[in-house]
Design a protein around this motif. Structure first.
Motif, mmCIF file in Angstrom:
data_model
loop_
_atom_site.group_PDB
_atom_site.id
_atom_site.type_symbol
_atom_site.label_atom_id
_atom_site.label_comp_id
_atom_site.label_asym_id
_atom_site.label_seq_id
_atom_site.Cartn_x
_atom_site.Cartn_y
_atom_site.Cartn_z
ATOM 1 N N LEU A 210 -95.838 -14.835 -66.219
ATOM 2 C CA LEU A 210 -96.333 -13.775 -65.340
ATOM 3 C C LEU A 210 -95.167 -13.070 -64.645
ATOM 4 C CD1 LEU A 210 -99.234 -12.882 -64.558
ATOM 5 C CD2 LEU A 210 -98.943 -14.229 -62.492
ATOM 6 N N PRO A 433 -96.440 -3.571 -65.477
ATOM 7 C CA PRO A 433 -95.940 -4.523 -66.472
ATOM 8 C C PRO A 433 -96.593 -4.301 -67.839
ATOM 9 C CG PRO A 433 -96.404 -5.649 -64.421
ATOM 10 C CD PRO A 433 -96.896 -4.249 -64.250
ATOM 11 N N ALA A 434 -97.856 -3.847 -67.838
ATOM 12 C CA ALA A 434 -98.540 -3.609 -69.117
ATOM 13 C C ALA A 434 -97.841 -2.494 -69.896
ATOM 14 C CB ALA A 434 -100.000 -3.250 -68.872
#
Ligand SMILES: Nc1ncnc2c1ncn2[C@@H]1O[C@H](COP(=O)(O)OP(=O)(O)OP(=O)(O)O)[C@@H](O)[C@H]1O
Ligand SMILES: [Mg+2]
Length: 510
Positions: A210, A433-434
């Protein structure tokens, strides 16, 4: 040696003779009474107690048998204390990816608990005749016999069995693939009366993968650890053993990934509650009652699932709070007329907070939203959701994690100038982040190309944001000038207009 064999043979002869005598001379009732008497005499002389735990009790499976089997599997696999077990049975259960060891038929194993030695024997005998049963019974009768010294019985028996149950649950959780439940069937129940459907949960997201601020990540991990180990704390403080998380932030910042990471970290099941499928508060409560301990109950996109903006209106139509189907949400328990949906804010709060929320224990509630500002203050009030976690656009610290995930490179592997440039533009680019993951995946076979392209994309986005901001600033200034001009042209009207303009300006800035 010869003498020993003679003694054994003569003892067996005596035993066979007495059996024959018993059978021939005594009627069955007397025979039975004599056997009982012998057993009693034997028990009086013996210094041990024996406990039989059979696999099937009546027509029901004996849970304790399963627990003992699992528990012994952990001792059997280490096998060092096994007295006569060179042979172990191996099994893999349904939904399980792990192999468990077990005692083979009629084998023994010595276990030590609190310094006391006990012996387990696995006894397997053929079932005599198939008695009538609603379901087919196994051809063999299986059971465990526990032998404890009489003097230790009161000291350990109860705590030993509790310990075995606890250990078995732990092993079960470790071995079993976790499940992802959904209530997508609406309120209907399956053949076993379950409102939830489940599939094995295989999401690979972990806290390691993550991408987020490491300090924030460590804080969440330690909060989760404290929660999972906190039974004594929650009992002592009189609190229900549950915790609430609100994850908010733009789409693609890792809210769902965070939930998966939480479940993988704690090894909990996930109940993904689709609120639009729930018709009433009662149905919501029933769903809650059918969730198990050690689970995460998730309501994703809470602002879209229910209409929080108009919750005071008891309108007749189902209004949309976002891009999804949404159900009318009313404050209080008055049912909405014209619609069969009557989930209320109090119903939802009761679900997470009220008396019903603590049926079962060790549960985590997670709500996610892209628009925290749309949520009712009642949901945000302190004590409702214990932790509010903002999932932000990708920072430089998060970017380093993504580079490690996708390209397998640490900052030391990246040229200093490239690293510096990345650091300069990452925050300004405001990419999720995607979005960044997409660029990296596409070029994952060529690290240099991936970094070059990523830097380019980040620069373009940063520039776009900067010019967008400048344009917005210019628009605001232009509007303010226009208002001022109008105010000068018409003094009376201008006073109001200036006030109105100021309000608009304030609105844009705010
Ligand atoms: N913080 C992150 N760390 C690692 N990967 C991420 C992160 N955020 C997003 N991703 C990647 O982007 C994909 C989408 O992310 P995810 O579904 O978790 O975002 P989300 O915040 O839940 O979005 P939405 O608000 O649309 O539901 C994930 O599969 C993952 O690969
Ligand atoms: Mg999501």
């Amino acid at each position: 040696m010869k003498e020993l064999w003679t003694t054994v043979a003569s003892l067996m002869g005596v035993w066979a003779f007495s059996q024959t005598l018993l059978l021939a001379v005594f009627p069955p009732e007397l025979r039975f009474a004599l056997i009982k008497l012998f057993q009693r005499l034997f028990n009086c002389c013996s210094s041990y107690c024996y406990y039989d735990i059979t696999e099937i009790e009546g027509v029901n499976t004996n849970e304790l048998y399963n627990a003992v089997q699992l528990y012994l599997s952990s001792s059997a696999s280490s096998s060092c204390s096994a007295t006569s077990s060179n042979r172990l049975s191996l099994t893999r259960g349904l939904n399980s990816s792990a192999i468990t060891f077990g005692l083979s038929h009629n084998d023994r194993l010595t276990d030590v608990f609190n310094g006391v030695s006990v012996v387990w024997e696995h006894i397997v005998t053929p079932r005599q005749s198939q008695t009538f049963s609603w379901r087919p019974l196994p051809e063999e009768k299986r059971g465990f016999t526990l032998r404890i010294n009489k003097r230790d019985k009161s000291y350990i028996l109860e705590s030993y069995l509790d310990f075995i149950n606890e250990k078995a649950n732990e092993i079960r959780r470790k071995n079993q693939d976790r499940l992802l439940y959904t209530n997508s069937r609406g309120g209907s129940l399956d053949s076993r009366g379950q409102p939830w459907e489940s599939v094995p949960f295989k999401h690979p997201s972990t806290f390691e993968t993550l991408a987020m601020d490491p300090v924030k990540k460590a804080e969440i991990m330690s909060d989760l650890r404290d929660f999972a180990d906190g039974q004594a704390f929650y009992t002592r403080t009189g609190r229900a053993w549950k915790r609430g998380y609100l994850l908010y932030g733009p789409p693609g910042t890792g809210k769902s990934s965070m939930i998966a990471a939480m479940a993988n970290f704690l090894r909990y099941d996930i109940y993904d509650l689709e609120l639009t499928e729930v018709q009433t508060n009662l149905e919501l409560r029933k769903l809650l009652m059918k969730t198990s301990s050690k689970s995460i109950i998730v309501i994703e996109d809470i602002d879209c699932s229910i209409n929080l903006t108009n919750r005071k209106e008891t309108t007749t139509t189902t209004t949309g709070g976002g891009d999804r189907n949404s159900s009318t949400f009313v404050d209080g328990d008055i049912e909405t007329s014209g619609t069969n949906n009557s989930i209320t804010l109090s119903g939802l709060l009761n679900f997470t907070d009220g008396l019903w929320s603590c049926c079962g224990s060790e549960r985590i509630f997670v709500f996610t939203t892209n628009h925290i500002e749309k949520l009712d203050p009642a949901l945000l009030r302190s004590g409702r959701m214990d932790m509010h976690v903002f999932m932000s656009h990708c920072s430089f610290l998060s970017l380093k994690i993504l580079l490690k995930n996708y390209l397998g490179c640490t900052p030391d592997d990246v040229e200093t100038t490239v690293l510096q440039s990345l650091e300069e533009v990452t925050d300004a680019a405001e990419m999720t982040p995607a979005d960044i993951s997409e660029v990296l995946i596409k070029n994952r076979r060529d690290n240099k190309k991936a970094l070059r392209e990523l830097l380019e994309v980040l620069r373009v986005r940063a520039e776009k944001n900067r010019s967008g901001l400048q344009r917005l600033g210019a628009d605001v200034e232009e509007m303010a000038e226009e208002e001022e001009k109008r105010a000068l042209e018409s003094p009376k009207e201008g006073g109001d207009a200036a006030a109105g303009g100021g309000g608009r300006w304030k609105g844009i800035r705010g």
